[in-house]
Design a protein around this motif. Structure first.
Motif, mmCIF file in Angstrom:
data_model
loop_
_atom_site.group_PDB
_atom_site.id
_atom_site.type_symbol
_atom_site.label_atom_id
_atom_site.label_comp_id
_atom_site.label_asym_id
_atom_site.label_seq_id
_atom_site.Cartn_x
_atom_site.Cartn_y
_atom_site.Cartn_z
ATOM 1 N N TYR A 1 -1.384 -6.446 -2.015
ATOM 2 C CA TYR A 1 -2.311 -5.371 -2.359
ATOM 3 C C TYR A 1 -3.039 -4.896 -1.121
ATOM 4 N N ASN A 2 -3.043 -3.588 -0.941
ATOM 5 C CA ASN A 2 -3.761 -2.955 0.157
ATOM 6 C C ASN A 2 -4.925 -2.182 -0.452
ATOM 7 N N ALA A 3 -6.115 -2.731 -0.296
ATOM 8 C CA ALA A 3 -7.279 -2.128 -0.953
ATOM 9 C C ALA A 3 -7.709 -0.837 -0.270
ATOM 10 N N THR A 4 -7.483 -0.722 1.014
ATOM 11 C CA THR A 4 -7.879 0.499 1.713
ATOM 12 C C THR A 4 -7.074 1.690 1.224
ATOM 13 N N ASP A 5 -5.776 1.491 1.102
ATOM 14 C CA ASP A 5 -4.917 2.585 0.629
ATOM 15 C C ASP A 5 -4.708 2.537 -0.880
ATOM 16 N N ARG A 6 -5.187 1.488 -1.507
ATOM 17 C CA ARG A 6 -5.118 1.335 -2.968
ATOM 18 C C ARG A 6 -3.704 1.427 -3.485
ATOM 19 N N ALA B 1 -3.450 -7.626 1.961
ATOM 20 C CA ALA B 1 -3.235 -7.189 3.348
ATOM 21 C C ALA B 1 -3.851 -5.805 3.458
ATOM 22 N N THR B 2 -5.079 -5.772 3.907
ATOM 23 C CA THR B 2 -5.860 -4.537 3.891
ATOM 24 C C THR B 2 -6.365 -4.221 5.296
ATOM 25 N N GLY C 1 -11.488 -1.356 -2.250
ATOM 26 C CA GLY C 1 -12.283 -2.145 -1.315
ATOM 27 C C GLY C 1 -13.347 -1.267 -0.664
ATOM 28 N N TYR D 1 -16.738 -6.691 3.655
ATOM 29 C CA TYR D 1 -15.676 -6.021 2.905
ATOM 30 C C TYR D 1 -15.651 -6.624 1.512
ATOM 31 N N GLN E 1 -13.076 8.286 -2.411
ATOM 32 C CA GLN E 1 -12.489 7.949 -1.113
ATOM 33 C C GLN E 1 -12.330 9.220 -0.299
ATOM 34 N N LEU F 1 -1.533 -11.383 -3.061
ATOM 35 C CA LEU F 1 -1.724 -11.392 -1.619
ATOM 36 C C LEU F 1 -2.499 -10.141 -1.244
#
Lengths: 906, 343
Positions: free
Chosen positions: A821-826, B183-184, B37, B58, B322, B181
């Motif tokens: 999961y990539n929270a920045t790019d959701r 990865a941010t 996030g 974060y 965002q 998992l």
């Protein structure tokens, strides 16, 4: 605003790039609902012919080229001749006469009526009628079925001198018999009333004879020597041969005449106007599969598109969703080349498979080389498909107008002067014009409709007997048009950004064929044209290519002697290019399910590619043995690399019906652009190589039946793969590949019969090795078993029925084993399992075609129904995951697709 | 590339258009999962771009239907490895040594409310440690709802097996749990041009009614009637939800061209709002603010009457905001949906 479901999160579709926008409704999905109705109009002209001496005087009109649906009419032939009683008074008076008798022949071959419209008197009329009424004929036939007919028959009454008694002391014979038959090249039907000019090469003396209704001819006492035989038939091309007549022996020949505008058959050495000069020598490839024009438009399931017929050939894998990938003997689509008249084309289908970019009615022949192709073809390691277009017709002006709900086209052709003829064609899609009337008025939708057009303009000019010039201007354009109904501007803006595809090319091609002195033919082709490709997906992905393809080829064929032929040539592919790319990092082109990086890269670059190649090809033909040795050298400026490719083919005619074949060769190609780009790739890459090995046997028990078995092995090295660590360059040459298999094929296409068919089975394994750590894996389109059977049968009353069945092992895919999961790019990014470790279920499909033809005096009407996937078996083509990869569902292939058509030809 | 792109584009054109999605919609939260996030700089909480030497937090927004569950997590802040493709991973070769990477661990989850969102507070090292051009860091790790992490992960990391950070299918001890998992990547402020402030929601109105209430995180799914939440009937048509952002949400910034050598362009953020809910259905769930002062609007309808008990069903609405440079915040509201009154 964006509708629910227009999420910017990623939905992964196995085996394809990632798209994060799905806003646009599908015009393409509506295709199964579309019924196409086409009407063709074709002008008549130049058909018919004159009678043959002492033979029926009404030979059938030659069918126009490109009209395989036309009924085959066989004229009646005399089976039992009855000699008339010479009127005694007339004999006594020394009178002779020729009586023209109109004979009506029943379906059983008997004469039901005989009349003399122009009596000559002196008892000749009555005698002729009395004899003719006792004739027996082989009845006329339409598509093989006996039909009643009426002919004119000339009965010649002449007084013969009694032959002298044999002279025991006579000298040895000084003459021989020269006899044979003339048939049409494409369907082997007899050519009536063809004219032969027999020229004594020593004295220059000429004799002219006319073949009978069955195309047969004979000269009983022809002095021994070498003769030039020029053959011409109405509505057909001309060919010239050389024959030798030996005293006391019979020289028996079978001549095949091309249709007007069709390429001259091999071994013709002086083609006449309307035909192109011979360049290709006899087989230089181990395997050349050709679909003749008669079958091109009639294979069920192709919707009459000639280029799609290659899908029924052995070694050709089935692309997912029926899109236009050409996957030959386990090679990646980009490893194979498609050429139009010897020049590579950037794309061959509109919108990846909708319809081909070249009017099928201008295509003469498709040649398919699955491997071990000759040195004429370079810069590719897979296979080759060459589309040969035909010359404009010279037997009068003709036109074909075609309209259906998919597109509409117009083709016009004909001679301008005796030495200059042209053909022009234009086609445009209609979907975008029709859809607004199909979408309900109260709907709020945005639909993306494919818009395309293509055109071809061909001119041929034969300034001298030795020269044939051909000019061709052709091009294509594709783009999407948005059809919005009751939608906001912002929705339209979002849709415009969702996905875009624009392709456009315009090519000008000039071909010069010249017969040089010393048994050498020269072929020069030059082509230049701009190409534009633009693709976008959302706001984050954009690719644009502007290039001008400049291609040239010059080739010489020299017949050194009766055993040796030498082909030499050079070709240059070059041109400036400018590329703009913004989007995710471009990964390995194949075997790379993980190409879903969120990292955006941008590159704008330009340059000039220069790829010259030279080749030589020597064929030694001695008795039953044919050995072909070839060498090709290529240079690739973008990587400053070169390749040297030796190639060999051996054929041995074990028996007249059996031919054995062996072949081996090296094939090379440059890396793809993004792989060798200094900006995003590795300019220090080397060419990719492949070694082809093959062996096979061909069995032709009788004419029209052919069986073949071939085994092949291909080894790939220097395959371009992505760098594995951060210390590696973006791409390296570390990849390997191996492809091996067996092809069994059978074709049945007997002349004059009511059926034809193809059967092919391929057992194959195509594997790749990216790194030793990962081990060998299946190729993206590895299909272990491929079975294709196609059969077409002509029924009475001009009905035609056909079917095509396909079976293929499902394509492999890479399953998703986890997600990140990539929270920045959701969004969720998949973690893939072992590459290509899962497979789609096996594919099978039956296509069906029925056609009815009505033949009128000046035109004909054709009705057909072509149904793809008759029993609506929707095979799994891919796997679709939900937003976080916890759920999956199969993506099914195309459903049943009926296409109803109506065609008129004049 | 020419042929590849043409073929790929053709395939995409066939596949990407008009194919319906058979899965439950992403915007309906049907299980415990992260939604976004939010990074904030200590002392300047509206700034999303910490500079070297600054401390930042974060926080992952996690949501689930029904009473909130506790999460366990192991999060690491690390430099990003340069990869050709694939997921982002920590760069174990970087000058910033792995032993110095900030780590946050909560394992097992708290055994009683309140259950906080997974988060990590860290200090960005100096430019000397990061390297001169390093404008990005990565949060790598694991989160797990309702239970502890798999102890095998810790054993693997203790043994120096860095692949555990990128290859574990499910980090939870209970493999049926929706563990993930993480990865941010997130951006750093190296120059004043990099500053990016987080857009914020200042007002939410549902069909013209101001929404201000948020249910207790531990409140049950049903029985919300009379609890002070905005109440509305089940089975409504799509209702407009108007969302107002703070005046500074549309920042102007300079964007370098992704193409080297090409001039930079000056842009203005078009913040985007995305709606999530634990029930009902969105028709329009995304909108962008393209003009100053524009009120964003999405549309949502209540669950059908057949799924709503007599004492009402609680629906939590989440609105993510965002901007173009990925600065993210959120606002949450709750409503109580009641069955329609008998006629």
């Amino acid at each position: 605003m964006t509708k629910a479901g227009d999420s910017l999160s990623g939905h992964y579709l196995s085996g394809t790039v990632l798209f994060r926008a799905r806003h646009v409704a599908a015009a393409l999905c509506a295709l199964p609902l579309l019924l196409s109705v086409s009407v063709r109009a074709q002008g008549a002209g130049g058909e018919g012919g004159s009678g043959a001496t002492q033979a029926p005087t009404t030979p059938p009109a030659a069918p126009p080229p490109g009209t395989p649906a036309a009924p085959v009419i066989t004229p009646p032939s005399l089976a039992e001749f009855v000699e008339a009683t010479y009127p005694p008074e007339a004999r006594a008076a020394g009178l002779t006469a020729t009586v023209e008798v109109v004979v009506t022949i029943a379906v059983d071959g008997s004469v039901t009526e005989a009349t003399v419209p122009t009596p000559v008197g002196n008892g000749f009329d009555e005698a002729a009628i009395e004899a003719v009424r006792r004739f027996r004929f082989e009845p006329a036939r339409r598509d093989g079925n006996p039909i009643p007919s009426r002919i004119r028959y000339r009965y010649v009454f002449e007084i013969r001198e009694e032959p002298p008694p044999p002279d025991e002391t006579a000298a040895p014979p000084t003459t021989g018999r020269f006899a044979g038959q003339i048939v049409a090249e494409d369907d082997a039907s007899a050519v009536a009333a063809a004219e032969l000019v027999v020229k004594d090469l020593e004295t220059g003396e000429e004799r002219r004879i006319v073949a009978d209704a069955e195309g047969r001819f004979a000269i009983d006492e022809l002095p021994e020597g070498r003769y030039q035989i020029s053959v011409s038939g109405v509505g057909l091309g001309n060919v010239t041969y050389e024959e030798e007549v030996v005293a006391g022996e019979e020289t028996s020949v079978l001549y095949r005449l091309p249709r007007a505008g069709q390429e001259v058959a091999e071994d013709a050495n002086e083609p006449s106007y309307g035909a192109r000069a011979l360049i290709d020598p006899p087989p230089r490839e181990m395997t050349r599969r050709t679909i003749e024009r008669e079958a091109l438009y009639r294979i069920p399931g192709t919707r009459g598109d000639p280029i799609r017929t290659i899908e029924i050939l052995p070694g050709v894998a089935r692309p997912p969703f029926g899109i236009g990938f050409v996957i030959i003997r386990g090679s990646a689509p980009q490893d194979s080349e498609i050429l139009i008249d010897g020049v590579p084309v950037p794309l061959i289908y509109h919108f990846g498979g909708l319809t081909s970019v070249y009017n099928g009615r201008l295509i003469n022949r498709l040649s398919f080389y699955p491997g071990n192709f000759s040195s004429r073809y370079g810069r590719k390691i897979g296979g080759v498909v060459e589309v040969e277009t035909r010359d404009p017709r010279t037997d009068g002006f003709h036109g074909i107008a075609d309209i259906n709900v998919i597109d509409t086209s117009l083709l016009l052709e004909g001679p301008i002067t005796r030495k200059f003829a042209i053909a022009g064609s234009f086609r445009r899609s209609l979907i975008d014009l029709i859809l607004p009337y199909v979408i309900p008025s109260d709907a709020s939708t945005i639909t993306a409709a494919p818009v395309y057009y293509d055109y071809q303009l061909i001119g041929t000019w034969r300034p001298t007997d030795r020269d044939n010039l051909r000019f061709q201007f052709y091009g294509s354009s594709d783009h999407f048009a948005l059809i919005a109904k009751n939608s906001s501007e912002s929705d339209q803006s979002a849709a415009e950004n969702a996905i875009g595809l624009t392709t456009r090319f315009n090519n000008l091609q000039a071909t010069w064929n010249r017969q040089l002195r010393g048994n050498t033919d020269q072929n020069v082709v030059l082509e230049v044209g701009p190409q534009h490709l633009e693709f976008s997906a959302g706001l984050d992905v954009r690719f644009q290519l502007e290039t001008t393809q400049m291609y040239g080829r010059s080739q010489w064929l020299t017949r050194i002697n009766e055993h040796l032929r030498l082909v030499t040539g050079l070709d240059v592919s070059s041109g400036p290019f400018q590329i703009t790319y913004i989007g995710p990092s471009v990964g390995q082109s194949e075997g790379n399910p993980g190409n879903t990086s969120a990292d955006t890269i941008g590159v704008k670059t330009n340059g000039f590619i220069f790829r010259p190649g030279v080749y030589a090809d020597l064929t030694v033909e001695y008795g039953r043995l044919l050995v072909n040795s070839a060498l090709r050298l290529d240079y690739y400026s973008e990587i400053n690399g070169y390749s040297i490719d030796p190639r060999f083919v051996v054929q041995y005619q074990l028996r007249p019906q059996w031919k054995l074949k062996w072949a081996a060769g090296i094939y090379s190609q440059p890396p793809e652009f993004q792989e060798s780009s200094a900006d995003i790739g590795n300019p220090n890459l080397n060419p990719i190589h492949s070694a082809h090995f093959g062996t096979g046997v061909e069995y032709t028990p009788i004419e029209g039946f052919r069986f073949g078995v071939e085994g092949f092995y291909k080894q790939l090295w220097n395959r371009v793969v992505a760098g594995r660590t951060s210390n590696d360059p973006a791409y390296t040459n570390d990849g390997l590949g191996r492809i091996y298999g067996l092809e069994v094929s059978a074709s049945v296409q007997p002349s004059g019969r009511k059926y034809f068919g193809y059967l092919s089975y391929t057992l194959m394994q195509s594997e790749r090795l990216d790194t030793n750590a990962q081990g060998w894996r299946p190729f993206d389109f590895d299909q272990t078993n491929i079975l294709t059977a196609s059969f077409v049968y002509r029924l009475p009353r001009n009905w035609e029925l056909g079917g095509t069945f396909r079976f293929a092992t499902g394509n492999p895919y890479t399953p998703v084993a986890g997600r990140v999961y990539n929270a920045t790019d959701r969004y969720y990014q998949p973690i893939f399992g072992q590459i290509n470790s899962a497979r789609n279920p096996n594919f099978n499909r039956l296509d069906f075609r029925v056609q009815k033809t009505w033949q009128f005096d000046a035109w004909k009407l054709v009705w057909y129904l072509d149904v793809q996937n008759v029993y609506n078996h929707r095979s799994q083509e891919a796997v679709f995951y939900n937003y976080d990869y916890t759920l999956r569902t199969p993506v099914k292939g195309l459903p049943v697709i009926p296409a109803l058509g109506l065609r008129g030809e004049f | 590339m020419r042929a590849n792109l043409a073929l790929t584009a053709s395939l995409a054109a066939v596949l990407a258009v008009g194919c319906s999605n058979p899965f439950p919609p992403e915007e309906i939260v049907e299980k415990p999962r992260p939604l976004a996030g939010w990074i904030s700089v200590a002392g300047d909480p509206d700034r999303a771009t910490p500079a070297p030497g600054e401390t930042a937090t974060y926080e992952f927004l996690v949501e689930n239907p029904g009473p909130r569950v506790g999460w366990s997590w192991l999060l690491i802040v690390c430099p990003v490895a340069t990869t050709q493709y694939g997921i982002s991973i920590c760069d174990f070769q970087a000058s910033w040594a792995p032993t110095d990477w900030p780590t946050a661990t909560v394992n097992p989850p708290a055994d009683a409310p309140p259950y906080p969102n997974p988060s990590i507070t860290f200090t960005v090292p100096s430019s000397d440690v990061l390297g001169p051009d390093n404008d990005q860091l990565l949060i790598n790790g694991f989160i797990c709802p309702g239970g502890p992490l798999d102890p095998g992960i810790f054993q693997a990391l203790a043994a120096g097996d860095a692949s555990a950070l990128s290859s574990v299918a499910n980090p939870c001890m209970d493999k049926s749990a929706n563990g993930l998992l993480i990865a941010t990547p997130f951006g750093l402020e190296l120059t004043p041009e990099d500053v990016n402030h987080t857009p914020l929601v200042t007002d939410v109105q549902l069909d013209g009614f101001p929404l201000t209430s948020v249910a207790d995180p531990e409140a049950p799914t049903t029985g919300c009637a009379g609890q002070g939440l905005y109440e509305l009937q089940a089975g409504t048509a799509y209702l407009p939800i108007d969302i107002t952002l703070n005046p500074g949400s549309r920042e102007t910034y300079v964007e370098p061209s992704p193409i080297e050598g090409q001039p930079s362009t000056t842009k203005t953020d078009d913040p985007q709002v995305t709606g999530y809910a634990t029930g009902g259905d969105y028709d329009i769930r995304i909108d962008n603010q393209r003009e100053d002062g524009q009120v964003l609007q999405i549309t949502w309808q209540t669950p059908p009457a057949s799924s709503v008990p007599a004492d009402g069903v609680l629906v939590n609405l989440t609105f993510l905001v965002q901007d173009d440079r990925k600065a993210t915040s959120w606002a949450q509201r709750s409503v109580c949906v009641l069955p329609p009154a008998n006629p």
